[in-house]
Write a protein that holds these residues in place. Structure first.
Motif, PDB file in Angstrom:
ATOM      1  N   SER A 268       0.836  -1.213   0.000  1.00 23.84           N
ATOM      2  CA  SER A 268       0.000   0.000   0.000  1.00 23.84           C
ATOM      3  C   SER A 268       0.864   1.254   0.000  1.00 23.84           C
ATOM      4  N   ALA A 269       1.937   1.220  -0.760  1.00 28.75           N
ATOM      5  CA  ALA A 269       2.874   2.340  -0.770  1.00 28.75           C
ATOM      6  C   ALA A 269       2.331   3.497  -1.605  1.00 28.75           C
ATOM      7  N   TYR A 270       2.875   4.680  -1.366  1.00 28.55           N
ATOM      8  CA  TYR A 270       2.699   5.783  -2.302  1.00 28.55           C
ATOM      9  C   TYR A 270       4.056   6.041  -2.929  1.00 28.55           C
ATOM     10  N   TYR A 271       4.119   6.966  -3.878  1.00 33.17           N
ATOM     11  CA  TYR A 271       5.299   7.035  -4.738  1.00 33.17           C
ATOM     12  C   TYR A 271       5.957   8.415  -4.782  1.00 33.17           C
ATOM     13  N   ARG A 272       5.436   9.347  -4.006  1.00 33.72           N
ATOM     14  CA  ARG A 272       6.042  10.668  -3.885  1.00 33.72           C
ATOM     15  C   ARG A 272       6.087  11.032  -2.403  1.00 33.72           C
ATOM     16  N   ALA A 273       7.138  11.699  -1.996  1.00 30.71           N
ATOM     17  CA  ALA A 273       7.252  12.104  -0.588  1.00 30.71           C
ATOM     18  C   ALA A 273       6.112  13.038  -0.212  1.00 30.71           C
ATOM     19  N   ALA A 274       5.476  12.732   0.910  1.00 30.27           N
ATOM     20  CA  ALA A 274       4.402  13.593   1.393  1.00 30.27           C
ATOM     21  C   ALA A 274       4.990  14.908   1.903  1.00 30.27           C
ATOM     22  N   LEU A 275       4.226  15.980   1.754  1.00 33.44           N
ATOM     23  CA  LEU A 275       4.609  17.280   2.304  1.00 33.44           C
ATOM     24  C   LEU A 275       3.405  17.833   3.046  1.00 33.44           C
ATOM     25  N   ASP A 276       3.484  17.852   4.356  1.00 34.45           N
ATOM     26  CA  ASP A 276       2.371  18.314   5.183  1.00 34.45           C
ATOM     27  C   ASP A 276       2.931  18.763   6.528  1.00 34.45           C
ATOM     28  N   PRO A 277       2.083  19.156   7.470  1.00 33.88           N
ATOM     29  CA  PRO A 277       2.608  19.637   8.758  1.00 33.88           C
ATOM     30  C   PRO A 277       3.462  18.617   9.507  1.00 33.88           C
ATOM     31  N   THR A 278       3.254  17.305   9.261  1.00 25.15           N
ATOM     32  CA  THR A 278       4.064  16.304   9.966  1.00 25.15           C
ATOM     33  C   THR A 278       5.471  16.189   9.395  1.00 25.15           C
ATOM     34  N   THR A 279       5.665  16.584   8.131  1.00 21.95           N
ATOM     35  CA  THR A 279       6.977  16.450   7.500  1.00 21.95           C
ATOM     36  C   THR A 279       7.801  17.717   7.602  1.00 21.95           C
ATOM     37  N   GLY A 280       7.128  18.874   7.629  1.00 23.13           N
ATOM     38  CA  GLY A 280       7.868  20.120   7.540  1.00 23.13           C
ATOM     39  C   GLY A 280       8.494  20.269   6.164  1.00 23.13           C
ATOM     40  N   ASP A 281       9.451  21.151   6.034  1.00 20.29           N
ATOM     41  CA  ASP A 281      10.121  21.399   4.758  1.00 20.29           C
ATOM     42  C   ASP A 281      11.234  20.376   4.578  1.00 20.29           C
ATOM     43  N   LEU A 282      10.991  19.394   3.735  1.00 21.76           N
ATOM     44  CA  LEU A 282      11.956  18.305   3.555  1.00 21.76           C
ATOM     45  C   LEU A 282      13.081  18.659   2.596  1.00 21.76           C
ATOM     46  N   PHE A 283      12.829  19.567   1.646  1.00 20.86           N
ATOM     47  CA  PHE A 283      13.779  19.760   0.549  1.00 20.86           C
ATOM     48  C   PHE A 283      14.442  21.135   0.533  1.00 20.86           C
ATOM     49  N   HIS A 284      13.956  22.070   1.309  1.00 17.96           N
ATOM     50  CA  HIS A 284      14.569  23.398   1.425  1.00 17.96           C
ATOM     51  C   HIS A 284      14.813  24.026   0.054  1.00 17.96           C
ATOM     52  N   GLY A 285      13.856  23.889  -0.840  1.00 14.63           N
ATOM     53  CA  GLY A 285      13.965  24.504  -2.157  1.00 14.63           C
ATOM     54  C   GLY A 285      14.831  23.747  -3.150  1.00 14.63           C
ATOM     55  N   ASP A 286      15.362  22.584  -2.769  1.00  9.27           N
ATOM     56  CA  ASP A 286      16.227  21.807  -3.661  1.00  9.27           C
ATOM     57  C   ASP A 286      15.347  20.955  -4.579  1.00  9.27           C
ATOM     58  N   GLN A 287      15.137  21.391  -5.818  1.00  7.32           N
ATOM     59  CA  GLN A 287      14.255  20.683  -6.742  1.00  7.32           C
ATOM     60  C   GLN A 287      14.822  19.322  -7.134  1.00  7.32           C
ATOM     61  N   GLU A 288      16.130  19.223  -7.238  1.00 10.00           N
ATOM     62  CA  GLU A 288      16.740  17.933  -7.585  1.00 10.00           C
ATOM     63  C   GLU A 288      16.463  16.896  -6.501  1.00 10.00           C
ATOM     64  N   LEU A 289      16.574  17.312  -5.250  1.00 12.19           N
ATOM     65  CA  LEU A 289      16.291  16.401  -4.146  1.00 12.19           C
ATOM     66  C   LEU A 289      14.824  16.012  -4.137  1.00 12.19           C
ATOM     67  N   ARG A 290      13.949  16.975  -4.427  1.00  8.77           N
ATOM     68  CA  ARG A 290      12.514  16.684  -4.473  1.00  8.77           C
ATOM     69  C   ARG A 290      12.181  15.724  -5.603  1.00  8.77           C
ATOM     70  N   ASN A 291      12.783  15.924  -6.775  1.00 11.29           N
ATOM     71  CA  ASN A 291      12.541  15.014  -7.895  1.00 11.29           C
ATOM     72  C   ASN A 291      13.027  13.607  -7.574  1.00 11.29           C
ATOM     73  N   ARG A 292      14.162  13.514  -6.914  1.00  9.34           N
ATOM     74  CA  ARG A 292      14.729  12.198  -6.584  1.00  9.34           C
ATOM     75  C   ARG A 292      13.819  11.429  -5.636  1.00  9.34           C
ATOM     76  N   ALA A 293      13.051  12.165  -4.817  1.00  9.84           N
ATOM     77  CA  ALA A 293      12.128  11.510  -3.880  1.00  9.84           C
ATOM     78  C   ALA A 293      10.813  11.121  -4.547  1.00  9.84           C
ATOM     79  N   ASP A 294      10.636  11.452  -5.821  1.00  9.56           N
ATOM     80  CA  ASP A 294       9.458  11.074  -6.594  1.00  9.56           C
ATOM     81  C   ASP A 294       9.808   9.832  -7.407  1.00  9.56           C
ATOM     82  N   LEU A 295       9.273   8.691  -7.030  1.00  2.00           N
ATOM     83  CA  LEU A 295       9.669   7.435  -7.652  1.00  2.00           C
ATOM     84  C   LEU A 295       9.206   7.339  -9.097  1.00  2.00           C
ATOM     85  N   LEU A 296       8.057   7.894  -9.418  1.00  2.63           N
ATOM     86  CA  LEU A 296       7.578   7.863 -10.800  1.00  2.63           C
ATOM     87  C   LEU A 296       8.460   8.742 -11.684  1.00  2.63           C
ATOM     88  N   TRP A 297       8.837   9.906 -11.175  1.00  2.17           N
ATOM     89  CA  TRP A 297       9.779  10.770 -11.901  1.00  2.17           C
ATOM     90  C   TRP A 297      11.104  10.052 -12.112  1.00  2.17           C
TER      91      TRP A 297
END
Length: 369
Positions: A268-297
């Motif tokens: 029952s996995a999902y394929y992109r990192a969640a971003l909500d109040p429980t996660t806070g800012d995970l990527f600090h504006g780093d788009q490459e890091l955000r893309n890498r956390a997207d498995l479909l991308w």
């Protein structure tokens, strides 16, 4: 009418409204102090509140997909999942049928070479300095003299968020299932390292190396395997499995670190990192890091990893069905992918218990290749 159907929800809402109106209209007639009047008032209040609770529960269940059917809600949906290897266009799909999982009990004084043992350990990452507790299941063969020099396959088992590591052996019964499957010679005896992905509670880091810390991905990809291998006789390459958030982490770690994790399974996995109040800012504006956390991308744009992946979903009751089908269509060699697709099953323990036996058998086979 199905548990998640519009008709059931509408009927519950109509009954709640009808009971509320009935209470208002009948209350003057029941205003006397006789036992019948008092009983009538109590019955109306209880019935109205119960139906209101049912309506709210049905609405929440429709939104979050906890249970997919009445049998799922009542725990009567017991048909186990089937792993289907997703073959290429020229090949035929193979299936591996799941087996029943029985109980594992350890009476006081039982020897570990008969039933195995669960040990609680504390892991402190050498590189990340992340500290986390984990439960390690050691199969009975680990303690038997004839296997004294043998190293065993190992798999990390992750909960969802927030989750508790204890739920992996108390509720999802991973060690009990592994024990029964190995005793029936349906999988190799395997070491299970059970913990939650929440290494910086209460924050949900989504197994990302967050700029400035915590470096959760590095902890699971490097520190944890090294620490466990230094203490136990484990083989070099591992597997990793998890449900929900843990499932996303398992797939991501196997894709990003195939040299460490030969196989990764996401229940029952999902394929992109969640971003909500429980996660806070995970990527600090780093788009490459955000893309890498997207498995479909990643499957579309990065070289395919040399690892084996397993994903699970259900046609009715799981929100991840469309993304899972998309994921299956994007995996390319040398990556290998398999799936468990149930007809019905919500995002809950009952569904995952149906998938775990087949998942462990699949994991054992991949770690034996």
């Amino acid at each position: 009418m199905g548990l998640t159907s519009h008709k059931v929800l509408a009927l519950a809402v109509l009954l709640a409204v009808a009971l509320f109106l009935g209470t208002v209209l009948l209350w003057p007639r029941l205003a006397r102090r006789s036992w019948r009047s008092v009983s009538g008032r109590v019955a109306l209040l209880l019935a109205t509140q119960l139906m209101l609770f049912c309506a709210v529960g049905l609405g929440v269940n429709r939104s979050f997909g906890f249970y997919a059917s009445w049998d799922d809600l009542l725990g009567r949906e017991q048909g186990e999942g089937v792993v289907t290897d997703q073959a290429g266009a020229a090949g035929a799909a193979r299936t591996v049928h799941a087996v029943s999982a029985g109980g594992l009990t350890a009476p006081p004084g039982a020897r570990p070479d008969t039933l195995g043992r669960i040990e609680k350990i504390e892991v402190v990452g050498r590189d990340t300095r992340i500290a986390s507790s984990a439960y390690v299941y050691l199969p009975p063969e680990y303690f038997q003299q004839r296997y004294a020099a043998r190293h065993f396959p190992a798999a990390v088992v992750l909960t969802g968020y927030p989750g508790t590591a204890e739920a992996l052996y108390k509720g999802l019964r991973y060690p009990q299932t592994a024990y029964r499957l190995a005793a029936a010679h349906r999988m190799r005896p395997m070491i299970l390292v059970m913990l939650r992905p929440t290494v910086a509670p209460p924050r949900d880091t989504e197994c990302v190396d967050v700029p400035g810390g915590p470096r959760t991905e590095t902890f699971f990809a490097r520190d944890l395997p090294e620490a466990v291998a230094a203490r136990y006789r484990t083989e070099k390459q591992w597997g990793i499995v998890g449900d929900s958030t843990g499932g996303y982490c398992a797939l991501k770690l196997a894709m990003h670190h195939p040299d460490v994790y030969r196989a990764g399974a996401g229940l029952s996995a999902y394929y992109r990192a969640a971003l909500d109040p429980t996660t806070g800012d995970l990527f600090h504006g780093d788009q490459e890091l955000r893309n890498r956390a997207d498995l479909l991308w990643s499957l579309d744009r990065l070289p395919p990893p040399d690892t084996s992946l397993l994903v699970t979903t259900s046609r009715q009751g799981e929100y991840n069905y469309p993304d899972t089908m998309a994921f299956l269509g994007k995996v390319k060699p040398p990556a290998r992918v398999a799936s468990i697709v149930l007809d019905s099953g919500g995002h809950n323990f009952n569904t995952w218990r149906r998938e775990i036996p087949a998942t462990l058998r699949w994991m054992s086979a991949r770690l034996s290749e």
